[in-house]
Design a protein around this motif. Structure first.
Motif, mmCIF file in Angstrom:
data_model
loop_
_atom_site.group_PDB
_atom_site.id
_atom_site.type_symbol
_atom_site.label_atom_id
_atom_site.label_comp_id
_atom_site.label_asym_id
_atom_site.label_seq_id
_atom_site.Cartn_x
_atom_site.Cartn_y
_atom_site.Cartn_z
ATOM 1 N N ASP A 36 0.823 -1.211 0.000
ATOM 2 C CA ASP A 36 0.000 0.000 0.000
ATOM 3 C C ASP A 36 0.855 1.260 0.000
ATOM 4 O OD1 ASP A 36 -2.313 -1.478 -0.057
ATOM 5 O OD2 ASP A 36 -2.542 -1.510 2.115
ATOM 6 N N ASN A 37 0.718 2.047 -1.058
ATOM 7 C CA ASN A 37 1.452 3.284 -1.298
ATOM 8 C C ASN A 37 2.949 3.062 -1.503
ATOM 9 O OD1 ASN A 37 -0.723 5.068 -1.415
ATOM 10 N ND2 ASN A 37 -0.806 5.233 0.811
ATOM 11 N N THR A 38 3.330 1.815 -1.746
ATOM 12 C CA THR A 38 4.688 1.510 -2.185
ATOM 13 C C THR A 38 4.632 0.971 -3.609
ATOM 14 O OG1 THR A 38 5.474 1.053 0.059
ATOM 15 C CG2 THR A 38 6.778 0.149 -1.749
ATOM 16 N N LEU A 39 3.922 -0.144 -3.819
ATOM 17 C CA LEU A 39 3.710 -0.683 -5.159
ATOM 18 C C LEU A 39 2.347 -0.277 -5.715
ATOM 19 C CD1 LEU A 39 5.035 -4.337 -4.643
ATOM 20 C CD2 LEU A 39 6.249 -2.432 -5.743
ATOM 21 N N LEU A 40 1.411 -0.025 -4.820
ATOM 22 C CA LEU A 40 0.022 0.239 -5.193
ATOM 23 C C LEU A 40 -0.395 1.617 -4.687
ATOM 24 C CD1 LEU A 40 -2.708 -1.122 -6.251
ATOM 25 C CD2 LEU A 40 -3.129 -1.636 -3.847
ATOM 26 N N ASP A 41 -0.999 2.418 -5.566
ATOM 27 C CA ASP A 41 -1.471 3.750 -5.186
ATOM 28 C C ASP A 41 -2.769 3.603 -4.404
ATOM 29 O OD1 ASP A 41 -2.247 6.367 -4.943
ATOM 30 O OD2 ASP A 41 -1.804 6.908 -7.029
ATOM 31 N N ASN A 42 -2.624 3.336 -3.130
ATOM 32 C CA ASN A 42 -3.788 3.041 -2.296
ATOM 33 C C ASN A 42 -4.659 4.269 -2.084
ATOM 34 O OD1 ASN A 42 -4.941 0.743 -0.823
ATOM 35 N ND2 ASN A 42 -4.748 2.069 0.973
ATOM 36 N N ASP A 43 -4.065 5.451 -2.055
ATOM 37 C CA ASP A 43 -4.856 6.664 -1.878
ATOM 38 C C ASP A 43 -5.791 6.883 -3.067
ATOM 39 O OD1 ASP A 43 -3.524 7.063 0.494
ATOM 40 O OD2 ASP A 43 -2.117 8.531 -0.320
ATOM 41 N N TYR A 118 -7.990 -3.604 -8.361
ATOM 42 C CA TYR A 118 -6.790 -2.943 -7.844
ATOM 43 C C TYR A 118 -5.642 -2.918 -8.854
ATOM 44 C CZ TYR A 118 -8.661 -2.294 -3.180
ATOM 45 O OH TYR A 118 -9.414 -1.863 -2.118
ATOM 46 N N GLY A 119 -5.700 -3.785 -9.855
ATOM 47 C CA GLY A 119 -4.649 -3.761 -10.876
ATOM 48 C C GLY A 119 -4.563 -2.438 -11.602
ATOM 49 N N GLU A 120 -5.658 -1.683 -11.623
ATOM 50 C CA GLU A 120 -5.669 -0.379 -12.281
ATOM 51 C C GLU A 120 -4.899 0.683 -11.492
ATOM 52 O OE1 GLU A 120 -9.700 0.741 -12.928
ATOM 53 O OE2 GLU A 120 -10.209 -1.093 -14.038
ATOM 54 N N PHE A 121 -4.505 0.344 -10.265
ATOM 55 C CA PHE A 121 -3.907 1.344 -9.387
ATOM 56 C C PHE A 121 -2.460 1.011 -8.993
ATOM 57 C CE2 PHE A 121 -8.476 1.370 -8.991
ATOM 58 C CZ PHE A 121 -8.772 2.718 -9.176
ATOM 59 N N VAL A 122 -1.864 0.046 -9.663
ATOM 60 C CA VAL A 122 -0.444 -0.243 -9.439
ATOM 61 C C VAL A 122 0.365 0.936 -9.967
ATOM 62 C CG1 VAL A 122 1.475 -1.772 -10.056
ATOM 63 C CG2 VAL A 122 -0.784 -2.732 -9.527
ATOM 64 N N PHE A 123 1.319 1.405 -9.185
ATOM 65 C CA PHE A 123 2.115 2.561 -9.589
ATOM 66 C C PHE A 123 2.914 2.288 -10.862
ATOM 67 C CE2 PHE A 123 2.042 4.044 -5.047
ATOM 68 C CZ PHE A 123 1.590 5.333 -5.293
ATOM 69 N N PRO A 124 3.002 3.268 -11.761
ATOM 70 C CA PRO A 124 3.949 3.141 -12.872
ATOM 71 C C PRO A 124 5.354 2.927 -12.310
ATOM 72 C CG PRO A 124 2.523 5.054 -13.173
ATOM 73 C CD PRO A 124 2.277 4.556 -11.774
ATOM 74 N N GLY A 125 6.065 2.002 -12.856
ATOM 75 C CA GLY A 125 7.407 1.722 -12.357
ATOM 76 C C GLY A 125 7.477 0.596 -11.351
ATOM 77 N N ALA A 126 6.319 0.160 -10.826
ATOM 78 C CA ALA A 126 6.336 -0.924 -9.842
ATOM 79 C C ALA A 126 6.822 -2.226 -10.470
ATOM 80 C CB ALA A 126 4.955 -1.111 -9.235
ATOM 81 N N ALA A 127 6.313 -2.548 -11.652
ATOM 82 C CA ALA A 127 6.729 -3.789 -12.323
ATOM 83 C C ALA A 127 8.215 -3.747 -12.657
ATOM 84 C CB ALA A 127 5.895 -4.001 -13.587
ATOM 85 N N ALA A 128 8.706 -2.591 -13.105
ATOM 86 C CA ALA A 128 10.129 -2.464 -13.429
ATOM 87 C C ALA A 128 10.991 -2.622 -12.178
ATOM 88 C CB ALA A 128 10.398 -1.114 -14.096
ATOM 89 N N VAL A 232 18.374 4.336 1.242
ATOM 90 C CA VAL A 232 18.051 4.976 -0.033
ATOM 91 C C VAL A 232 16.708 5.670 0.141
ATOM 92 C CG1 VAL A 232 17.562 4.624 -2.492
ATOM 93 C CG2 VAL A 232 19.277 3.196 -1.357
ATOM 94 N N VAL A 233 16.582 6.875 -0.404
ATOM 95 C CA VAL A 233 15.305 7.587 -0.398
ATOM 96 C C VAL A 233 14.937 7.895 -1.846
ATOM 97 C CG1 VAL A 233 14.050 9.634 0.353
ATOM 98 C CG2 VAL A 233 15.760 8.613 1.861
ATOM 99 N N LEU A 234 13.741 7.446 -2.244
ATOM 100 C CA LEU A 234 13.276 7.631 -3.609
ATOM 101 C C LEU A 234 12.023 8.496 -3.630
ATOM 102 C CD1 LEU A 234 13.519 3.904 -4.808
ATOM 103 C CD2 LEU A 234 15.216 5.707 -5.159
ATOM 104 N N ASP A 235 11.903 9.323 -4.654
ATOM 105 C CA ASP A 235 10.680 10.110 -4.815
ATOM 106 C C ASP A 235 9.501 9.226 -5.159
ATOM 107 O OD1 ASP A 235 11.954 12.482 -4.302
ATOM 108 O OD2 ASP A 235 12.265 13.010 -6.396
ATOM 109 N N ASP A 236 9.757 8.153 -5.885
ATOM 110 C CA ASP A 236 8.696 7.243 -6.305
ATOM 111 C C ASP A 236 9.305 5.878 -6.578
ATOM 112 O OD1 ASP A 236 9.559 7.157 -9.205
ATOM 113 O OD2 ASP A 236 9.018 9.264 -9.066
ATOM 114 N N ILE A 237 8.452 4.863 -6.695
ATOM 115 C CA ILE A 237 8.932 3.496 -6.859
ATOM 116 C C ILE A 237 9.658 3.318 -8.193
ATOM 117 C CG2 ILE A 237 6.787 2.631 -7.875
ATOM 118 C CD1 ILE A 237 9.116 0.773 -5.393
ATOM 119 N N GLY A 238 9.348 4.166 -9.178
ATOM 120 C CA GLY A 238 10.036 4.074 -10.448
ATOM 121 C C GLY A 238 11.540 4.302 -10.332
ATOM 122 N N GLY A 239 11.963 5.023 -9.292
ATOM 123 C CA GLY A 239 13.383 5.266 -9.101
ATOM 124 C C GLY A 239 14.157 4.043 -8.675
#
Length: 245
Positions: A36-43, A118-128, A232-239
Motif C-alpha cells: 500500500d502506497n509503495t507498489l500500489l497507489d492506495n490513496d 486494484y490492478g488499475e492502481f499499481v504505480f507506474p514503475g512498480a513492475a520495473a 536509499v530515499v526515492l521520490d517514487d517506486i520508479g526510481g
C-alpha cells in the motif's frame, strides 16, 4: 539528475559491495516490498472506491461505511474490510426491512469490495522495480492487513504473480520479523517501504543485515523526515530500477 532521488545511494551501494567482498563474492539478497502506497497507489484506489460506494449506497451510506471502517481500524489496530462490511450490514438491517432489497444491496456491496480492480492502481514503475530486484536476488511482498481482504487485494492487483507467489501478509509485520527471516533467509535484506517508522524499527532490529529504501509516496512517505536518514530515499517506486545496486 534529481538530488532527492539520490539520497543515501552511495552508502547503500558501498555497504552491499563490502558485503560481497567479505563473503567472497557470493551473497544471497532478499528484496521485501511493501504494497500500500509503495507498489500500489492506495490513496487513489480508495478515492475511486469511495465514488463507487456513493453510487451504490448514496452519499450518506458511503459516509457511514467509511466511519465504520475507521471504527474497525481503531478497535482492531488495522484495516479490515470484511469486518467493516459485516458491521454495515448489521446497522442497516432495521433500516431496510425488505429482505429482498437488503439482500440485493449486501450482494452488490460484496461484489464491489471483493472484486475491486486494484490492478488499475499499481504505480507506474512498480513492475520495473520488481523486475530489477529479480535480477539481483529473491523477491517477496511483505504487507500488513486483515487475513481475508489483503491477500485477495494483492492478488487482484497482479502483484502476487510478479513476485512468483512469495507473499506474506501479517496484521503487524513488525511482530513477525523472525518468521520473515525464516521464510526468506538471506545474507542481506533490502526493505522497500513508504512508512519511515517501520523502516527505522526494522533497521534497529536487523542492523547491518538490512538496507532500508524509503519511497516517498502516500501521506506517510511524504511526511517531513525530521532529520531521519535511510539507506536509499526515492521520490517514487520508479526510481528503484535506476539504483546501481
Amino acid at each position: 539528475r534529481d538530488e532527492r532521488r539520490e539520497t543515501g545511494r552511495d552508502g547503500a551501494v558501498s555497504r552491499l559491495s563490502s558485503l560481497v567482498s567479505r563473503l567472497g563474492g557470493i551473497v544471497e539478497l532478499t528484496f521485501l516490498f511493501d504494497v500500500d502506497n509503495t507498489l500500489l497507489d492506495n490513496d487513489r484506489a480508495k478515492a475511486a472506491l469511495d465514488r463507487r460506494l456513493a453510487e451504490l449506497l448514496g452519499a450518506a451510506g458511503a459516509k457511514r461505511f467509511w466511519a465504520l471502517y475507521e471504527d474497525v481500524r481503531r478497535d482492531t489496530g488495522k484495516v479490515n474490510i470484511p469486518l467493516t462490511m459485516a458491521r454495515y450490514d448489521e446497522e442497516i438491517e432495521h433500516e431496510l426491512p425488505d429482505a429482498a432489497t437488503r439482500r440485493r444491496q449486501r450482494f452488490a456491496l460484496a461484489d464491489l469490495l471483493m472484486g475491486f480492480p486494484y490492478g488499475e492502481f499499481v504505480f507506474p514503475g512498480a513492475a520495473a522495480a520488481i523486475d530489477r530486484a529479480h535480477g539481483l536476488g529473491r523477491v517477496a511482498i511483505l504487507s500488513e492487513g486483515d487475513a481475508t481482504f489483503q491477500p485477495s487485494k494483492i492478488w487482484r492487483a497482479g502483484l502476487v504473480q510478479m513476485v512468483g507467489g512469495n507473499c506474506l501478509v501479517f496484521d503487524q509485520k513488525l511482530d513477525h520479523l523472525a518468521e520473515v527471516v525464516a521464510a526468506f533467509p538471506a545474507d542481506h535484506y533490502v526493505l522497500v517501504e513508504d512508512k519511515p517508522a517501520i523502516l527505522r524499527e526494522v533497521e534497529g532490529r536487523l542492523g547491518d543485515a538490512v538496507t532500508t529504501v524509503l519511497v516517498r509516496q502516500g501521506k506517510y512517505g511524504r511526511a517531513p523526515l525530521g532529520g531521519q536518514s535511510f539507506g536509499v530515499v526515492l521520490d517514487d517506486i520508479g526510481g528503484f530500477a535506476e539504483v546501481d545496486w
